[in-house]
Scaffold this active site. Structure first.
Site, PDB file in Angstrom:
ATOM      1  N   HIS A 307       0.853  -1.183   0.000  1.00 53.70           N
ATOM      2  CA  HIS A 307       0.000   0.000   0.000  1.00 53.70           C
ATOM      3  C   HIS A 307       0.886   1.228   0.000  1.00 53.70           C
ATOM      4  O   HIS A 307       1.959   1.230   0.605  1.00 53.70           O
ATOM      5  CB  HIS A 307      -0.912  -0.004   1.235  1.00 53.70           C
ATOM      6  CG  HIS A 307      -2.062   0.941   1.140  1.00 53.70           C
ATOM      7  ND1 HIS A 307      -1.939   2.272   1.414  1.00 53.70           N
ATOM      8  CD2 HIS A 307      -3.362   0.745   0.778  1.00 53.70           C
ATOM      9  CE1 HIS A 307      -3.122   2.866   1.245  1.00 53.70           C
ATOM     10  NE2 HIS A 307      -3.994   1.956   0.865  1.00 53.70           N
ATOM     11  N   ASP A 364      -7.873  -4.975  -0.169  1.00 52.47           N
ATOM     12  CA  ASP A 364      -8.411  -5.675  -1.332  1.00 52.47           C
ATOM     13  C   ASP A 364      -8.225  -7.185  -1.258  1.00 52.47           C
ATOM     14  O   ASP A 364      -8.905  -7.926  -1.975  1.00 52.47           O
ATOM     15  CB  ASP A 364      -7.736  -5.165  -2.613  1.00 52.47           C
ATOM     16  CG  ASP A 364      -7.943  -3.675  -2.810  1.00 52.47           C
ATOM     17  OD1 ASP A 364      -9.108  -3.256  -2.811  1.00 52.47           O
ATOM     18  OD2 ASP A 364      -6.952  -2.945  -2.943  1.00 52.47           O
TER      19      ASP A 364
END
Length: 451
Positions: A307, A364
């Protein structure tokens, strides 16, 4: 006394103000940098630029912290509030009283339907149209049907617009799905909560109502509220950028949908499922996928890992991992993709390549498995992300408009093109050499270099 940072440029000293956020984040104010020095700051991805001051969401990527209006997201897992309650918190800055929540929910029930004329719009889209394209277009079309909400001058108007948009977007999303299958539209049900109502509009038939299992409703509720806001990500920054021109709320959020559509942003949960499916179908093994991710000579990136902000385990991923286990256990299902995901995660977290680079599972990685268990089709995954993120977009738009110091966003650029040259008449131009680049020939471009 204001704390200052000193910049030394060409032997000259410049004093730049420093300020600190409530959680200790420090920022150098470069608002007047170009006026003072003639220089601009260069940061193509804006990763080191604070574009605004915001009181909505706090993120500490180094320690895996995420809070909505000061409340740690882990408390939402324990208390399991309704998505509408969290939406109210994010948009209006505090938890609603029982009366306020009841009134806001009543508004959303009242506004759930869409104008009858809007239903004909769905017929104009090809049956293969991506749901995100439909979602963006239909949110934008709300501007045509509710022009009185262009200018939100008071709290009452804004509350009405926020409730209207939050409610209608789920109707639009459900209708986009049903339109792609040639199914009749199902009206909202006034006695159902937000998520149960959405699932009803998605899956009910005229002859058989779909009643969501409370376990499924709770799982979808958790997925949506964990996506409700996440600071200045690509889509949220887009909403603010568009909103800075004083574009209306609907147009700004439609732009956010377009930004979220990108595979590097909202499309990542879909990519995770596609990758897990390939492993399941024996196209690759888990070890081969990890090997490709470590190979510098490939463009492959491991979806669901890493991320831009978090250098530790994404706190949303940790919650969704537990929710995924609970959901499948209560439904009595075995999903082979979950087992593959757990195997892949275990291998990655024991591999120095991923650990040293802070490439941990992100939101996700498990959200797609939950959506799959609920019955949401793959092409609707990013739409679900948009439904969850809408409260944040609305709150960010409002925060921008309530800030008296806000102006239209207008980044600078560092020009690296041709220096001044002159126009060359058409008859004097010749074809460039095959070895020349696209902008290297004055004959090709019809422009002549200045001497």
């Amino acid at each position: 006394m204001t704390e200052m940072a000193t910049l030394i440029l060409d032997g000259k000293r410049y004093e730049l103000p420093l300020f600190t956020g409530t959680e200790g984040e420090r920022a150098i104010d470069i608002t007047n940098l170009r006026d003072q020095t003639g220089c601009v700051a260069y940061d193509p991805s804006y990763s080191n630029v604070g574009s605004c001051r915001s009181a909505i969401t706090f993120i500490d990527g180094e320690h895996g912290v995420l809070r909505f209006r000061g409340i740690p997201i882990e408390q939402f897992e324990r208390e399991t509030p309704n998505f509408v309650e969290v939406a109210y918190l994010i948009i209006f800055g505090r938890l609603p009283t029982p009366a306020e929540l009841q009134d806001f929910s009543r508004r959303m029930t009242e506004y759930a339907h869409i104008h009858e004329a809007m239903k004909y719009h769905f017929e104009a889209f090809p049956i293969t149209a991506p749901p995100m394209a439909i979602l963006s277009a239909m949110i934008n079309s709300l501007s045509c049907f509710y022009p009185e909400l262009f200018q939100l001058e008071d709290k009452e108007q804004f509350e009405s617009a926020a409730a209207r948009l939050l409610s209608k977007v789920r109707t639009i999303a459900a209708y986009a799905y049903r339109s792609s299958l040639g199914l009749p539209f199902i009206a909202s049900h006034s006695n159902l909560r937000y998520c149960a109502n959405f699932l009803h509009m998605m899956f009910s038939m005229p002859y058989e109502l779909y009643r969501a299992d409370p376990v499924i409703e709770d799982a979808l509720n958790l997925v949506l509220l964990l996506h409700a806001d996440h600071g200045q990500n690509c889509s949220t920054a887009t909403v603010r950028l568009v909103g800075s021109s004083r574009a209306n709320l609907f147009a700004s959020c439609a732009a956010g949908v377009c930004a979220l559509w990108g595979p590097l942003h909202g499309g990542a949960n879909k990519a995770v499922i596609e990758m897990l499916q390939k492993i399941h179908d024996k196209e690759h093994s888990a070890d081969e996928v990890l090997g490709m991710a470590k190979d510098r000579d490939t463009t492959f990136r491991l979806p669901g890992f890493g991320h831009r902000v978090y250098k530790h385990y994404d706190p949303r991923a940790a919650i969704l991992k537990r929710a995924c286990d609970r959901l499948l256990d209560k439904l009595g299902r075995q999903d082979p993709l979950l087992q593959i995901a757990q195997e892949l995660e275990g291998k990655a977290l024991n591999d120095p390549f991923f650990v040293d680079r802070g490439l941990y599972p992100n939101v996700d990685f498990y959200s797609g498995i939950i959506l799959r268990a609920i019955g949401i089709p793959l092409n609707m995954f990013t739409v679900m992300f948009a439904l969850g993120r809408l409260p944040g977009w609305i709150a960010q738009w409002r925060e921008l408009h309530d800030d008296p110091s806000s102006t239209i966003c207008r980044p600078r650029q560092i020009y690296v093109g041709q220096s001044r040259r002159d126009y060359l008449p058409l008859e004097e131009r010749i074809d460039p050499s095959p070895d020349d680049g696209p902008d290297s020939s004055p004959q090709l471009s019809g422009i002549k270099r200045s001497e």
